[in-house]
Every structure is written in structure tokens, then in C-alpha cells.
Design an enzyme around this catalytic site. Structure first.
Site, PDB file in Angstrom:
ATOM      1  N   LYS A 188       0.271  -6.227   2.552  1.00 47.08           N
ATOM      2  CA  LYS A 188       0.056  -6.648   1.152  1.00 47.08           C
ATOM      3  C   LYS A 188      -0.085  -5.428   0.243  1.00 47.08           C
ATOM      4  O   LYS A 188       0.209  -5.509  -0.955  1.00 47.08           O
ATOM      5  CB  LYS A 188      -1.143  -7.602   1.042  1.00 47.08           C
ATOM      6  CG  LYS A 188      -2.515  -7.032   1.372  1.00 47.08           C
ATOM      7  CD  LYS A 188      -3.186  -6.318   0.225  1.00 47.08           C
ATOM      8  CE  LYS A 188      -4.422  -5.573   0.666  1.00 47.08           C
ATOM      9  NZ  LYS A 188      -5.046  -4.790  -0.404  1.00 47.08           N
ATOM     10  N   ASP A 241      -5.328 -12.157   0.085  1.00 47.44           N
ATOM     11  CA  ASP A 241      -5.378 -10.736  -0.279  1.00 47.44           C
ATOM     12  C   ASP A 241      -4.159 -10.328  -1.107  1.00 47.44           C
ATOM     13  O   ASP A 241      -4.247  -9.491  -2.003  1.00 47.44           O
ATOM     14  CB  ASP A 241      -5.467  -9.883   0.995  1.00 47.44           C
ATOM     15  CG  ASP A 241      -6.184  -8.562   0.751  1.00 47.44           C
ATOM     16  OD1 ASP A 241      -6.554  -8.282  -0.410  1.00 47.44           O
ATOM     17  OD2 ASP A 241      -6.368  -7.798   1.715  1.00 47.44           O
ATOM     18  N   THR A 245      -4.425  -8.605  -4.739  1.00 53.44           N
ATOM     19  CA  THR A 245      -3.967  -7.228  -4.914  1.00 53.44           C
ATOM     20  C   THR A 245      -2.705  -7.142  -5.758  1.00 53.44           C
ATOM     21  O   THR A 245      -2.481  -6.145  -6.430  1.00 53.44           O
ATOM     22  CB  THR A 245      -3.730  -6.586  -3.533  1.00 53.44           C
ATOM     23  OG1 THR A 245      -4.750  -7.020  -2.648  1.00 53.44           O
ATOM     24  CG2 THR A 245      -3.779  -5.084  -3.610  1.00 53.44           C
TER      25      THR A 245
HETATM   26  O1  LIG Z   1      -7.503  -1.468  -4.506  1.00 50.36           O
HETATM   27  P1  LIG Z   1      -6.574  -1.739  -3.355  1.00 50.36           P
HETATM   28  O2  LIG Z   1      -5.185  -2.015  -3.799  1.00 50.36           O
HETATM   29  O3  LIG Z   1      -6.679  -0.662  -2.297  1.00 50.36           O
HETATM   30  O4  LIG Z   1      -7.075  -3.098  -2.658  1.00 50.36           O
HETATM   31  C1  LIG Z   1      -8.385  -3.185  -2.193  1.00 50.36           C
HETATM   32  C2  LIG Z   1      -8.539  -4.316  -1.195  1.00 50.36           C
HETATM   33  O5  LIG Z   1      -7.705  -4.114  -0.084  1.00 50.36           O
HETATM   34  C3  LIG Z   1      -8.319  -5.668  -1.793  1.00 50.36           C
HETATM   35  O6  LIG Z   1      -8.545  -6.657  -0.822  1.00 50.36           O
END
Ligand SMILES: O=P(O)(O)OC[C@H](O)CO
Ligand SMILES: NC(=O)c1ccc[n+]([C@@H]2O[C@H](COP(=O)([O-])OP(=O)(O)OC[C@H]3O[C@@H](n4cnc5c(N)ncnc54)[C@H](O)[C@@H]3O)[C@@H](O)[C@H]2O)c1
Length: 330
Positions: A188, A241, A245
Site C-alpha cells: 500500500k 490501510d 494512506t
Molecule cells: O505516513 P505513511 O505513508 O508512512 O503511512 C503510515 C502508516 O503506514 C499508515 O497506516
């Protein structure tokens, strides 16, 4: 499971320390930066990675891995590309059967190993679990309602882990599908970069919805090939998720994609950040892994082309839009 050791005092390790403490556990938080350890112990704040949250008493920071390894449960929360080295450093201290809960989201460059494979190699006597799902660290640290997937092959152990870290506002849902949970979390991030690019380039909300949906198909294909179950990917660690995201400027992956979409250079964006943006490091590994398994992942390949091969953005977008029409099944 009274004591929780946390390896990695970035934003997520610190947020997990906050929530585990709220759950009533004694928490030991390992950081590699000695000045950060002193800061957390003196001010109850992580001024480098999560400055806006005051931590409860009962969280002790340390630079000594032995103190974390002595805990009943160890959460592994370094960036994915550093998890192997960290687990190898823990190996001489590890007691057989102690649960190692993987909280990093990524695939190892070079080896294309999933985080469970990385930890199995380094800590063969650990009882491995995966914690994943839609979780911005700052919201968890503030005690805002959050649900996660906790995957563990030993369901009885998984239930004890859920009971040890769960609270009314941090709600783990138990699963036995480790592959599904970890592939959802790793892929993701790459897809979120793609969605940020679309937004930054002004391609519209329709395009982002299409990327999320077709991205789900990519992510599910890879997870199934690695032994995961489609329904896991429809849950918190996959769709949940990805929605979070791929649609929030709070996300480091999405915001990096947005800046790329606006035409900024990757090196300049990365130079401004201390925080890890996992999709940048996982994109190439996902594409190589998918290639070795004979799986098509065109959106991830497009992100990899932009990030790792210096491909020109508009050309990559045109190529994606020129793919043959096909049926919608996964
Ligand atoms: O800020 P990111 O894109 O690293 O996302 C943080 C977490 O994985 C969200 O679940
Ligand atoms: N921040 C979130 O909201 C969030 C939520 C869920 C999962 N995660 C995952 O947790 C993992 C850690 O992310 P984070 O947000 O806590 O990181 P961060 O960006 O806040 O901090 C970076 C971390 O990397 C560590 N680090 C840097 N170089 C290192 C090295 N050579 N060896 C070991 N550690 C090193 C730093 O000490 C620090 O702990 C990532 O895989 C991320 O995807 C993050």
C-alpha cells in the site's frame, strides 16, 4: 505479558509505546540515538520523531538492546530496510519462544524477503506475529480510535498479544494470515505514492479511485501468490490501510507522491525529510518479487520506473493509460 520491549523509537515505535502503556504494560523503548533516549527519559517527549505528544510515565527509553530483549514481548519497529540488521543484533540476546511482533511495513531490497522471512532467518526461535493496518502514529499516540490486524500463526498466542496491547481505542483484530497482513502493509505504501502523484498532477478523483481499486487487485495477486488470503486484503491490513494512506496528506508516501506529481525531484523531497518513506525503498523490491513470481503489477511498476529508473512522469502515465482493455477480475 506484562512487559513490552519496543525496538525503534521513530514515530510508530513511540506511538506503540504510548498505547502499550495505556494498556497497562511496562514499556521499554530502544532508540539508536543516545540523545533521543536522554530526551525521552528527561522530557517524556520524542522531540525528533513525535514531538507533539507527551508520553505517560512508565515508558523508559534505552540504548541497550538487552533491556528490550528481556521483556515478555518485543515489537520490531525499525524501518523495513534496517530490520534485518536490528534482528541480527538482537539474536544473541533472544530467549526461545519470546514473541517478536513485526510492525515495519516493507519488503527487503536485494533479497525481496518479506519481513517475516527476514526475522525468521535472524531469530529462528522467536514466535512471530505481524501488526499492520491503518495507523497514523500521531493519532494512535493521542489515543484516537484505531483498529489494526494482528496476525499470528498460533492463534492462542495471538489472542494473548491482543489482550496485552489492546485498549478501547486501539483495537487489534486477530488473524492467522501473516502473508496477507504484511503484503498489504508493504504494497500500500507504493500505491499511496501513485495516488499522491495523481493528485499532485491534477488528474482528478476518478483517477485516484481507479488506482486504489486496481491497486487492490495488484496487492491481492501478490499476497495470494505468497500464500495470503484475499479476505485479509479486504480487511484492515489491506483495503483499510490503502484507503488511509492513499487519500491523506498526513501520509508520508502520499505526500511524497504529491510532490513528485507537482514536478519536484525525488532527491529534493527526500533531503527535506527525516522520516522514512517506505514506498520509495519497497517499490523496486515489489516489482522484482512480482516479476520472479510471474505476477503483473503495472501501477507498482510505474512507481518503480519514476523512482528508480528516472522515467519521465508524463510518459509513464501515458503508458499506463495505453494498456489494453481487459476484464475486471483480479
Ligand atoms: O505516513 P505513511 O505513508 O508512512 O503511512 C503510515 C502508516 O503506514 C499508515 O497506516
Ligand atoms: N509512522 C507511522 O504512522 C507508521 C504507522 C504504521 C507503521 N509504520 C511503519 O513503522 C516503521 C518505522 O517507521 P516510523 O514512522 O516509526 O519511522 P520514523 O520515520 O518516524 O523514524 C525513523 C526511524 O528509523 C530509525 N533508523 C534510521 N536509520 C536506522 C538504521 N540504520 N538502523 C535502524 N534504525 C534506523 C530511526 O532511529 C527512527 O527510529 C516503518 O516500516 C513504517 O512503515 C509507521
Amino acid at each position: 505479558m506484562n512487559s513490552i520491549g519496543i525496538v525503534g523509537a521513530g514515530a510508530w515505535g513511540t506511538a506503540l509505546a504510548a498505547t502499550a502503556r495505556r494498556a497497562g504494560r511496562a514499556v521499554t523503548l530502544w532508540a539508536r540515538e543516545s540523545e533521543l533516549v536522554a530526551d525521552i527519559n528527561a522530557t517524556r517527549r520524542n522531540s525528533l520523531y513525535l514531538p507533539d505528544v507527551e508520553l505517560l510515565c512508565g515508558i523508559r527509553a534505552t540504548t541497550d538492546l538487552a533491556e528490550v530483549a528481556a521483556c515478555d514481548v518485543v515489537l520490531l519497529v525499525t524501518p523495513a530496510q534496517h530490520l534485518g540488521a536490528t534482528a541480527r543484533a538482537l539474536a544473541p540476546l533472544w530467549r526461545p519462544g519470546v514473541p517478536a511482533v513485526i510492525c515495519a511495513k516493507g519488503i527487503e531490497q536485494g533479497s525481496h524477503a518479506m519481513m517475516t522471512e527476514v526475522v525468521e532467518r535472524a531469530l529462528p526461535t522467536a514466535a512471530i506475529a505481524v501488526l499492520s493496518g491503518p495507523t497514523f502514529a500521531i493519532e494512535v499516540a493521542r489515543g484516537l480510535p484505531t483498529a489494526v490486524t494482528l496476525a499470528c500463526a498460533d492463534v492462542e498466542l495471538g489472542q494473548r498479544l491482543v489482550d496485552a496491547i489492546g485498549t478501547p481505542t486501539f483495537r487489534p483484530y486477530l488473524s492467522d494470515d501473516l502473508a496477507g497482513a504484511e503484503i498489504g502493509g508493504a504494497v500500500k505504501n507504493v500505491l499511496a505514492i501513485a495516488c499522491g502523484i495523481v493528485e499532485g498532477r491534477g488528474l482528478g478523483d476518478n483517477a485516484r479511485a481507479a488506482l486504489i481499486t486496481r491497486g487492490m487487485a495488484e496487492l491481492t495477486r501478490l499476497a495470494v501468490a505468497k500464500g495470503g488470503r484475499p479476505e485479509t486484503l479486504m480487511g484492515l491490513a489491506g483495503l483499510g490501510d490503502l484507503i488511509l494512506t492513499a487519500s491523506s496528506a498526513q501520509s508520508r508516501n502520499y505526500s511524497l507522491g504529491f510532490a513528485l506529481g507537482e514536478g519536484r525531484a525525488l532527491a529534493d523531497i527526500l533531503a527535506e525529510r527525516r522520516a522514512v518513506t517506505e514506498g520509495v525503498w519497497t517499490a523496486g523490491a515489489v516489482v522484482e518479487l512480482a516479476g520472479s513470481l510471474g505476477i503483473e503489477m503495472p501501477i507498482c511498476a510505474a512507481v518503480d520506473a519514476v523512482i528508480n529508473q528516472g522515467a519521465e512522469l508524463d510518459g509513464v502515465i501515458r503508458a499506463l493509460l495505453s494498456r489494453p482493455f481487459r476484464s475486471e477480475g483480479i
